[in-house]
Design an enzyme around this catalytic site. Structure first.
Site, PDB file in Angstrom:
ATOM      1  N   GLU A  77       0.861  -1.194   0.000  1.00 59.08           N
ATOM      2  CA  GLU A  77       0.000   0.000   0.000  1.00 59.08           C
ATOM      3  C   GLU A  77       0.891   1.235   0.000  1.00 59.08           C
ATOM      4  OE1 GLU A  77      -1.636   0.591   4.226  1.00 59.08           O
ATOM      5  OE2 GLU A  77      -0.580  -1.318   4.308  1.00 59.08           O
ATOM      6  N   ASP A 133       2.717  10.469   2.991  1.00 55.23           N
ATOM      7  CA  ASP A 133       3.660  11.401   3.611  1.00 55.23           C
ATOM      8  C   ASP A 133       2.905  12.442   4.421  1.00 55.23           C
ATOM      9  OD1 ASP A 133       6.042  12.445   4.282  1.00 55.23           O
ATOM     10  OD2 ASP A 133       6.490  13.319   2.329  1.00 55.23           O
ATOM     11  N   LYS A 170       2.848   4.548   1.037  1.00 52.47           N
ATOM     12  CA  LYS A 170       3.278   5.151   2.297  1.00 52.47           C
ATOM     13  C   LYS A 170       2.933   6.630   2.205  1.00 52.47           C
ATOM     14  CE  LYS A 170       7.123   5.290   5.517  1.00 52.47           C
ATOM     15  NZ  LYS A 170       7.242   6.719   5.813  1.00 52.47           N
ATOM     16  N   LYS A 174      11.157   2.687  -0.074  1.00 52.42           N
ATOM     17  CA  LYS A 174      11.167   4.123  -0.377  1.00 52.42           C
ATOM     18  C   LYS A 174      11.345   4.386  -1.866  1.00 52.42           C
ATOM     19  CE  LYS A 174      11.107   6.199   3.720  1.00 52.42           C
ATOM     20  NZ  LYS A 174      12.135   7.117   4.065  1.00 52.42           N
ATOM     21  N   CYS A 205      34.082  32.505  11.981  1.00 58.21           N
ATOM     22  CA  CYS A 205      34.506  33.890  12.121  1.00 58.21           C
ATOM     23  C   CYS A 205      35.021  34.082  13.535  1.00 58.21           C
ATOM     24  CB  CYS A 205      33.297  34.791  11.845  1.00 58.21           C
ATOM     25  SG  CYS A 205      33.471  36.446  12.502  1.00 58.21           S
ATOM     26  N   TYR A 264      -4.858   2.795   8.376  1.00 59.57           N
ATOM     27  CA  TYR A 264      -4.117   1.643   7.839  1.00 59.57           C
ATOM     28  C   TYR A 264      -3.607   0.679   8.902  1.00 59.57           C
ATOM     29  CZ  TYR A 264      -0.333   4.955   8.821  1.00 59.57           C
ATOM     30  OH  TYR A 264       0.487   5.857   9.421  1.00 59.57           O
ATOM     31  N   CYS A 314      35.568  36.776   7.407  1.00 65.64           N
ATOM     32  CA  CYS A 314      34.119  36.801   7.543  1.00 65.64           C
ATOM     33  C   CYS A 314      33.538  37.832   6.574  1.00 65.64           C
ATOM     34  CB  CYS A 314      33.766  37.167   8.981  1.00 65.64           C
ATOM     35  SG  CYS A 314      32.025  37.496   9.213  1.00 65.64           S
ATOM     36  N   CYS A 357      32.036  40.873   8.941  1.00 65.79           N
ATOM     37  CA  CYS A 357      32.839  41.795   9.765  1.00 65.79           C
ATOM     38  C   CYS A 357      34.304  41.820   9.362  1.00 65.79           C
ATOM     39  CB  CYS A 357      32.702  41.439  11.247  1.00 65.79           C
ATOM     40  SG  CYS A 357      33.563  39.922  11.693  1.00 65.79           S
ATOM     41  N   CYS A 377      31.234  40.856  15.552  1.00 67.00           N
ATOM     42  CA  CYS A 377      30.667  40.464  14.257  1.00 67.00           C
ATOM     43  C   CYS A 377      29.155  40.651  14.302  1.00 67.00           C
ATOM     44  CB  CYS A 377      31.004  39.014  13.947  1.00 67.00           C
ATOM     45  SG  CYS A 377      30.193  38.442  12.432  1.00 67.00           S
TER      46      CYS A 377
END
Ligand code: IVH
Length: 723
Positions: A136, A140, A138, A335, A464, A247, A440, A443, A470
């Site tokens: 059957e 989601d 699956k 799956k 950083c 189910y 970074c 900064c 920053c």
């Protein structure tokens, strides 16, 4: 990379075969924290950040290590739990029959193995005839358990952590597919289980409505269904078009049929919607034909499915097959492969997070993958861009990514897409390898890959070094501080954080609480700012003042200490009880030796990595200064356990050891905590009580040596009066 000494690499980069017991322990702790975090994002926040495949890989690695080192399995680890614990806000319901999950099959051979395993387990050889198995879709969505007594709906509960879910009865009652009263002859007690989902058209209409009202849109139907069911106001759920497929079942006072197929048909007779694509098959090849048929019709279905579930049809065989840890031996989910598409990598953008991590994000030419428009993909870190995975193994065949490249995107389930391939034939001759910034972008401070002192290996993440200077780190920290599960200051969202920071009004958390006093003195009042008025300014100050007293666990979580998420913050609040005790203990544990350090590591659920992050946070003088300023304004409330008042074990430290027969380790822990006790993983002179089951060894001996009270599991039930 495997020619390096394994001990010189972070545990996450060492293959399972190479892990020593010490690194395996550290890796299990790291995986437990990471998996718990993803579980929380998926189940509680409906906002997953990694793909199902990545998640499965984490779990697989965890399981492999557990199989290799069974002694190191954490009592609170990922294999002990399914999903995340229930979110607060709803009452809790303990499932009388646990709600488990399914094992996965990823290809046809996995399905053949499954059927072979089942046959071997049952000694059901081909001469005994066909082994019927149902197939059957699956769905989601999110699973729900509906309890009926005398044919009337008594409650509806979400899966939660599998053992305890959330009571969403009022909301479930607004769903048309969920009957309040069942039709026909129904056993006295039944629990019907199935999936709440949202149909595609309804999802699109809902998002259009949300967008028109200026609200946030849902990323996909599953998140929309979960978000809609878990509304605190059932009127909101009622306005959302949710549906339900039945189910499975939980507790049943009587089983009127002896097959899966028969029972599901009965669910339809009682008034439930059942999936019309369910088929009963007698051979593996038939199962696979159903799978491929459903896979082909997937795009035409009006709801999301992510695979096909196979279940042994005969219920007596299901019973004999039973369960392994978190899933039944008699069922498996096959799956669908992830969906993929080619597009162009326009650019690589660097985002700077709360802890200074420079996170690269792929900016893609927007493309539709499996019905969703994708314009960003995760790039994790600079090695990943170079084509080297966390485990040091090449990914995408070791091909690096360069802006302008044609790349293959994969979207699995409902999470951030990944880049899985690069088409080198389409790369222009002058495309240069991407140079990951060493400063970074916000900064301009140096951004470095820290070296692990013990292993000498470089961290995968470049950070950083600007700290609070920053702006990106500072604002991300503030956003975390005011967020829903931390200080939860209404009207103080990301936009306000950015604006106040920019105008030097709030640069550190303490300044949130001095804002009103400063506003009174100021010539440029908040109420006169663009977008503000007298009422909104007053409301904001009120919302801030309402948080001057705050639960200890929220306070600890708000500090944004690395590895201290909501779950760990709760554990710490419960273990130390008050801010003063906690802070004193963290400072005393600073040398990483001695009693305070041992106590911290002994808290069940707090691992070494978390403990280290905590003491490092408290060792940093600017953190202590900020804390002092904050505590001038805010008072963390002592953690108290209302349910536990009058309990004989309130405030006691309990250790469970040996095998428990009446409850799992998790149940034992949850129960002890419900009665106000702290649960510890090891026996010391601070232990008040040891509950020892058969096979208890060194902990029992230590308890006897230290003269600590020891009782049996039955004794425990007698003591707390829970018999
Ligand atoms: S049977 C004991 N059947 O998948 C196993 N589950 O990964 C009971 N799901 O929690 C589950 N469609 O939320 C089953 N047709 C189906 C399903 C299904 C979706 C979900 C369910 C479950 C999860 C397990």
């Amino acid at each position: 990379m495997s020619n390096q000494n394994p001990e010189s690499r972070p545990s996450s980069e060492i293959s399972v075969a190479e892990l020593s017991p010490e690194t395996a322990k550290a890796e299990l702790e790291r995986l437990a924290a990471e998996i718990a975090d993803h579980d929380r994002r998926y189940h509680q926040e409906d906002a997953p950040s990694i793909s199902d495949a990545e998640y499965d890989a984490l779990r697989r690695r965890n399981l492999e290590i557990e199989t290799r080192y069974p002694d190191l399995v954490l009592s609170e680890g990922p294999s002990a739990q399914v999903g995340a614990a229930p979110a607060s806000g709803f009452g809790k319901i303990a499932h009388r029959v646990p709600m488990l999950s399914l094992d996965n099959a990823f290809n046809d051979d996995d399905v053949r193995d499954f059927v072979g395993r089942v046959r071997r387990f049952l000694k059901f050889d081909p001469l005994m005839g066909a082994l019927a198995v149902t197939a059957e879709p699956k769905i989601d969505g999110l699973s729900l358990s509906l309890r009926y007594e005398g044919g009337k709906l008594v409650y509806a509960a979400t899966r939660g952590d599998g053992a305890t879910g959330e009571n969403v009865t009022a909301n479930a009652k607004t769903i048309k597919d969920i009957p309040h009263t069942l039709q026909g002859t129904v056993p006295d007690v039944i629990e019907v289980r199935g999936e709440v989902y949202m149909a595609h058209q309804d999802f699109q209409a809902l998002n259009a409505r949300m967008e028109a009202n200026g609200g946030k849109v849902f990323a996909n139907p599953r998140n929309a269904a979960a978000g809609s069911l878990r509304q605190l106001k059932s009127e909101i759920t009622a306005s959302r078009p949710l549906k339900f497929f039945a189910y499975a079942w939980g507790e049943m006072s009587e089983l009127p049929k002896d097959t899966q197929n028969g029972m599901v048909a009965l669910l339809a007779d009682w008034g439930f919607q059942i999936n019309p694509l369910m088929k009963r098959c007698e051979t593996v090849e038939d199962l696979l034909a159903v799978y491929h048929g459903i896979e082909e019709s997937r795009a035409q279905l009006d709801y999301d499915i992510d695979g096909v579930v196979y279940k042994v049809d005969r219920l007596d065989l299901q019973e004999r097959l039973g369960f392994v840890s978190r899933s039944p031996r008699w069922a498996i989910a096959h799956k669908f492969p992830a969906e993929q598409a080619w597009t162009v990598l326009n650019d690589i953008e660097i985002q700077v997070g709360r802890t200074g991590a420079l996170t690269p994000v792929a900016k893609l030419e927007p493309i539709t993958v499996g019905g969703v428009v994708v314009s960003n993909a995760t790039l994790h870190n600079e090695d990943y861009i170079k084509g080297i995975g966390q485990d040091g193994e090449p990914i995408r065949g070791g091909k690096d990514l360069r802006p302008g490249d044609t790349v293959k995107i994969q979207r699995a389930g409902d999470v951030i897409p990944q880049i899985v391939d690069v088409d080198l034939d389409k790369r222009s001759a002058d495309a240069e390898a991407y140079a990951f910034p060493v400063r970074c972008p916000i900064c301009n401070s140096h951004a470095v890959r820290e070296e692990n002192e013990k292993t000498g290996r470089k961290d995968a993440i470049r950070r950083c070094t600007g700290g609070l200077i920053c702006p990106a780190q500072a604002t991300e920290k503030l956003k975390h501080f005011v967020s829903r599960n931390a200080f939860d200051i209404e009207g103080f969202g990301d936009k306000q954080v950015d604006a106040f920071y920019q105008d030097d009004l709030v640069k550190v958390p303490a300044e949130i609480f001095t804002l009103e006093a400063r506003d009174k003195q100021s010539l440029t009042k908040l109420r006169n700012r663009e977008g503000w008025g007298a009422v909104s300014a007053k409301n904001l100050f009120e919302a801030i003042n309402a948080r001057r007293e705050i639960d200890l666990n929220r306070f600890i979580f708000a500090l944004g200490i690395r590895h201290v998420g909501e779950g760990n913050a709760k554990l710490l609040a419960r273990a130390y009880g008050s801010w003063e005790t906690f802070a004193a203990a963290m400072e005393a544990a600073g040398e990483q030796t001695g009693e305070a350090w041992t106590d911290l590591n002994d808290i069940d659920g707090i691992g070494h990595i978390v403990a280290e992050a905590l003491v490092e946070f408290f060792a940093e003088s600017h953190n202590r200064e900020q804390l002092a300023a904050l505590l001038e304004e805010v008072t963390p409330k002592d953690a108290e356990n209302i349910e536990a008042s009058g309990s004989p074990v309130a405030g006691k430290t309990v250790v469970f050891t040996g095998s428990l027969e009446r409850m799992t380790r998790d149940e034992a822990k949850a129960m002890a905590e419900r009665f106000g006790a702290k649960v510890s993983g090891s026996v010391s002179k601070k232990t008040d009580l040891v509950v020892a089951g058969p096979g208890a060894g060194s902990k029992l001996k230590k308890a006897q040596d230290l003269n600590v009270d020891v009782i049996s599991e039955d004794g425990w039930f007698d003591l707390v009066g829970a018999n």
